[in-house]
Write an enzyme that holds these catalytic residues in place. Structure first.
Site, short mmCIF file in Angstrom:
data_model
loop_
_atom_site.label_atom_id
_atom_site.label_comp_id
_atom_site.label_asym_id
_atom_site.label_seq_id
_atom_site.Cartn_x
_atom_site.Cartn_y
_atom_site.Cartn_z
N ASP A 163 -23.15 10.61 2.72
CA ASP A 163 -22.75 9.20 2.63
C ASP A 163 -21.38 9.04 1.96
O ASP A 163 -21.08 9.71 0.97
CB ASP A 163 -23.82 8.45 1.82
CG ASP A 163 -23.59 6.96 1.78
OD1 ASP A 163 -23.22 6.38 2.82
OD2 ASP A 163 -23.78 6.36 0.71
N GLU A 218 -16.77 2.95 8.65
CA GLU A 218 -16.62 1.64 8.02
C GLU A 218 -15.24 1.08 8.34
O GLU A 218 -14.23 1.79 8.22
CB GLU A 218 -16.78 1.79 6.51
CG GLU A 218 -16.71 0.52 5.71
CD GLU A 218 -17.02 0.76 4.24
OE1 GLU A 218 -16.16 0.45 3.41
OE2 GLU A 218 -18.11 1.29 3.95
N HIS A 220 -21.18 -3.45 -3.10
CA HIS A 220 -21.73 -2.25 -3.72
C HIS A 220 -22.00 -2.49 -5.21
O HIS A 220 -21.36 -3.32 -5.85
CB HIS A 220 -20.74 -1.08 -3.61
CG HIS A 220 -20.64 -0.52 -2.23
ND1 HIS A 220 -19.60 -0.82 -1.39
CD2 HIS A 220 -21.44 0.33 -1.55
CE1 HIS A 220 -19.76 -0.17 -0.24
NE2 HIS A 220 -20.87 0.52 -0.32
#
Length: 278
Positions: free
Chosen positions: A80, A132, A174
């Protein structure tokens, strides 16, 4: 039971695949215990930051893969927020089936070029690639809170990079420790109608469960949760030390692992669309 990310996304995308981030072995054990209890599949994610903490990707990846193999739940493994091409291309060698390559801090054209190069290389090894467009809120850059992904830009990015899934900015951030974010569900529906690959929601710890369920129904296929596990983990450690003291880490890490398992179990049940959230 270890399965591929591509398989989970293909078979579970309409119901939402929940991905949890691993930092320590206790995180992984707790996530899997919660998934088994909920009888739900999960993705275990290992970030570049977590790998940096361990000093090498090899031991922690091997441990996570071994736990996944032995689990009674269906489990996929993903690297990730990987910013280094040299690490991304090791995904298959580390026993993982997908990678989220993050070049979002780069200028748009550079992001496209770097992401395309990684996607082309790892796809030859059967690796599923997430990327992203710009940065999701909480990390600075294009997607600070209040900024949203443009559907046209998202479709163009996918076409130019050939990625398998796309993380989009629709209101989450986040590292939020309270569930106060509000998602733009109409925007999710619009992007899902324009983008031919599954959408991914980052920063989901800060989103109420009912909003996540709405997002999944609107077209969000994968939901990432990390900070909520750390809140549960650290809270359990603090409570244990405040009540019992001691120097042996096993008792408080056991409590932390149990707290992660409880959080995962509750989240998976709350986000299960086929049971109306329970």
């Amino acid at each position: 039971m270890l399965v591929s990310t591509a398989e989970l996304m293909e078979t579970r995308g309409r119901e939402g695949v929940i991905a949890f981030n691993v930092i320590t072995l206790e995180h992984a054990q707790g996530i899997l215990a919660g998934a088994e209890r909920a009888e739900a599949p999960v993705i275990l994610q290992l970030s570049e930051n977590a790998i940096r903490y361990h000093g090498s990707p090899v031991p922690i990846s091997a441990a996570v893969a071994a736990l996944a193999h032995e689990s009674g739940a269906r489990v996929a493994l993903q690297l990730d927020h990987i910013t280094q091409e040299s690490l991304a291309i090791r995904t298959a060698a580390l026993g993982f089936s997908s990678v989220m390559f993050d070049a979002a801090a780069s200028p748009d054209d550079e992001n496209v070029a770097r992401t395309r190069a990684v996607a082309d290389e790892v796809r030859e090894q059967g690796i599923y690639v997430e990327a992203e467009l710009g940065e999701i809120g909480g990390k600075g850059g294009a997607h600070t809170p209040g900024v949203r992904t443009d559907p046209g830009d998202a479709a163009d990015f996918v076409a130019r990079t050939g990625v398998d899934a796309l993380a989009v900015a629709v209101g989450s951030s986040h590292a939020m420790t309270s569930a106060t974010a509000r998602l733009d569900v109409a925007l999710i529906e619009t992007i899902a109608g324009r983008v031919p690959v599954p959408l991914v929601l980052h920063g989901s710890s800060g989103v109420p469960n009912e909003d996540i369920r709405e997002a999944i129904a609107a077209g969000m296929a994968k939901v990432n949760i990390g900070t909520a596990l750390n809140v549960a983990f650290t809270g359990a450690v603090r409570r244990h030390l405040a009540e019992h003291g001691g120097v042996d880490p096993r008792p408080y890490l056991r409590d932390a692992r149990a707290a992660v398992a409880h959080e995962v179990h509750e989240r998976l049940l709350a986000l299960r669309l086929d049971r109306g959230g329970r």
